[in-house]
Design an enzyme around this catalytic site. Structure first.
Site, PDB file in Angstrom:
ATOM      1  CG  HIS A  27      -1.909  -1.136   1.214  1.00 32.94           C
ATOM      2  ND1 HIS A  27      -3.262  -0.961   1.024  1.00 32.94           N
ATOM      3  CD2 HIS A  27      -1.725  -2.476   1.337  1.00 32.94           C
ATOM      4  CE1 HIS A  27      -3.871  -2.134   1.041  1.00 32.94           C
ATOM      5  NE2 HIS A  27      -2.955  -3.074   1.236  1.00 32.94           N
ATOM      6  CG  ASP A 127      -5.008   2.030   1.682  1.00 33.21           C
ATOM      7  OD1 ASP A 127      -4.097   1.668   0.922  1.00 33.21           O
ATOM      8  OD2 ASP A 127      -5.964   1.271   2.024  1.00 33.21           O
TER       9      ASP A 127
END
Ligand code: UDP
Length: 466
Positions: A27, A127
């Site tokens: 990520h 995110d």
């Protein structure tokens, strides 16, 4: 095509974009790549981050960094495959809770400071897992964008998740694993997010939060491109009310920058690759989170040894999920592979995959690894472990047809046969090369991903604070 400084035209005040990645390697990388892309268009960059898996600010001297306390550790090593997903998801929810108040305080302070400095904060890119922090951001009047670090196909699965539960596909029944899911081709039941009854509740909660995060945001960004996932992106653009930006492959579009790797990359393996014949080396890596059983590791080693092929193998600390395992390779492995292979604990993967000596990639099919292999034109041996990896593997094998499946219990002969199919597969290699060329078109100045980046920059410039 935009250029450096575009972002500041139309107003005298510099615009700043805030970023908050989920603190895991798969990520963090795309978030830094996106930041690099927007920084090159003239935006100032601030990274919020947890203490756990914190980035190294010295590698990014042009960016500001704001540590957010409250979440300092995550899943213990050596979790079994059944529990690693659950434990990771529990930690994601815990991180949302723990960071909410300290993030609110730090964001409010930053907004006051930037107001005094007459600098505009355009938005937060977070995110998709960070719903609580996005709620805080919007509460303070700042628009949010979501970066989803998986594929568009996986997000389509998230959109369809309530239906999949209602129809009994989730949690998956052991006896149904090979059944197709006609409502969501090309998936079979085994390609959906794997979970047992115990883990189903938390997966449902996390997916529902991701959907809320996306739908309450001002836009959803994917690290993918239209040639790869045209139908999936079209379906999302139809089904979602927020704009969807496909601006991948980010690692190709983003200006080359210092790596955001959390582990030290062993660059010595690149010199070894230089000494190997073209397309001869099998590269083996299972990413940053996936784990394997001790017996699978032994059979992997035996299969690699028996294949006779040169190899570069990433044996990450904590890869084996058996606490009693001592990180030793089976007896005889060194002797059988001497001079033919290299084992490292972490590799400069993007460079490895684009090295001309690499001819195949045994992968867990994390989305970044998949995109990196697609763009490098390297066919894949797919052994997915959890989450979106099974779905990614389905696309690699069945849709793009650039991979070989390796399911079930491992044993030496099965591993050897799969390696042979991968490394000897001329058609696989040809198709992988063709897909690589299509990907390369998308990142040219006139390619659609570049145009989508322009659209994203315009969109960010149009966002207004409440
Ligand atoms: N990676 C790396 N060195 C390695 C193995 C992986 O730099 O030895 C990088 C890889 O290039 C990718 C990321 O780690 O960008 C892993 O992300 P992915 O989505 O493939 O898998 P995850 O770790 O999230 O399961």
């Amino acid at each position: 095509m935009g250029s450096v400084g575009d972002a500041v035209t139309g107003g005298s005040r510099r615009r700043r974009v805030l970023f908050f990645p989920l603190p895991f390697q798969g990520h963090i990388n795309p978030m830094f790549q996106l930041a690099g892309l927007l920084h090159a268009r003239g935006f100032a960059v601030t990274f919020f981050h947890t203490h756990f898996n914190a980035p190294d600010p010295s590698r990014h001297p042009d960016y500001d960094f704001v540590p957010v306390p409250g979440f300092d550790n995550t899943a213990e090593g050596n979790s079994s495959l059944d529990t690693v997903v659950q434990v990771t998801l529990e930690h994601i929810l815990a991180m949302n809770r723990a960071c909410e108040a300290p993030f609110r305080e730090r964001l409010a302070a930053l907004l006051r400071r930037k107001e005094e400095e007459k600098e505009d904060v355009a938005c937060l890119v977070a995110d998709a897992h960070l719903l609580s922090l996005m709620d805080v951001t919007r509460g303070l009047g700042v628009p949010t964008l979501v970066l989803r670090t998986g594929s568009a196909a996986c997000f389509r699965l998230f959109v369809a998740f309530p239906m999949l539960c209602d129809k009994g596909y989730q949690p998956p029944q052991e006896s149904q694993l090979d059944a197709p899911v006609p409502e969501l081709p090309p998936y079979r039941v085994r390609d959906l997010i794997s979970t047992n009854a115990a883990g189903h509740g938390i997966i449902r909660e996390v997916i529902s939060r991701i959907m809320t995060a996306a739908e309450s945001s001002s836009g959803l960004i994917f690290n993918t491109f239209d040639a790869l996932e045209a139908d999936e992106l079209a379906s999302l653009r139809r089904d979602l009310t927020v704009p969807v930006f496909a601006i991948g492959p980010l690692h190709k579009l983003s200006p080359a920058a210092l790596s955001s790797s959390l582990l030290q990359q062993d660059r010595g393996c690149l010199a070894w690759l230089d000494s190997q014949p073209p397309a001869s080396v099998l590269y083996v890596s299972f990413g940053s989170l996936a784990s394997v059983s001790a017996s699978d590791l032994v059979e992997t080693a035996r299969g690699i040894a028996g294949s006779g092929r040169p190899f570069l193998w990433v044996l990450r600390p904590g890869l084996v999920n058996d606490a009693s395992y001592s990180q030793q390779l089976p007896e005889g492995f060194d002797a059988a592979t001497r001079g033919r292979g290299v084992v490292v604990s972490w590799a400069p993967q993007e460079e490895v995959l684009t090295h001309p000596s690499v001819g195949g990639f045994w992968t867990h099919c994390g989305w970044n690894s998949t995109m990196e292999a697609v763009c490098a034109g390297v066919p894949m041996l797919c052994r997915p472990c959890f989450g979106d990896q099974m779905g990614n593997a389905r696309y690699v094998n069945h849709v793009w047809r650039i991979g070989v499946e390796l399911n079930g219990q491992l044993e030496r002969s099965k591993v050897q046969a799969a390696i042979e199919t991968l490394m000897g597969g001329a058609e696989l290699r040809q198709r992988a090369k063709e897909l690589k060329s299509r990907a390369a078109e998308f990142v040219t100045e006139t390619g659609s991903s570049s145009a989508n980046v322009d659209k994203l920059v315009k969109h960010i410039m149009s966002l207004r604070r409440d």
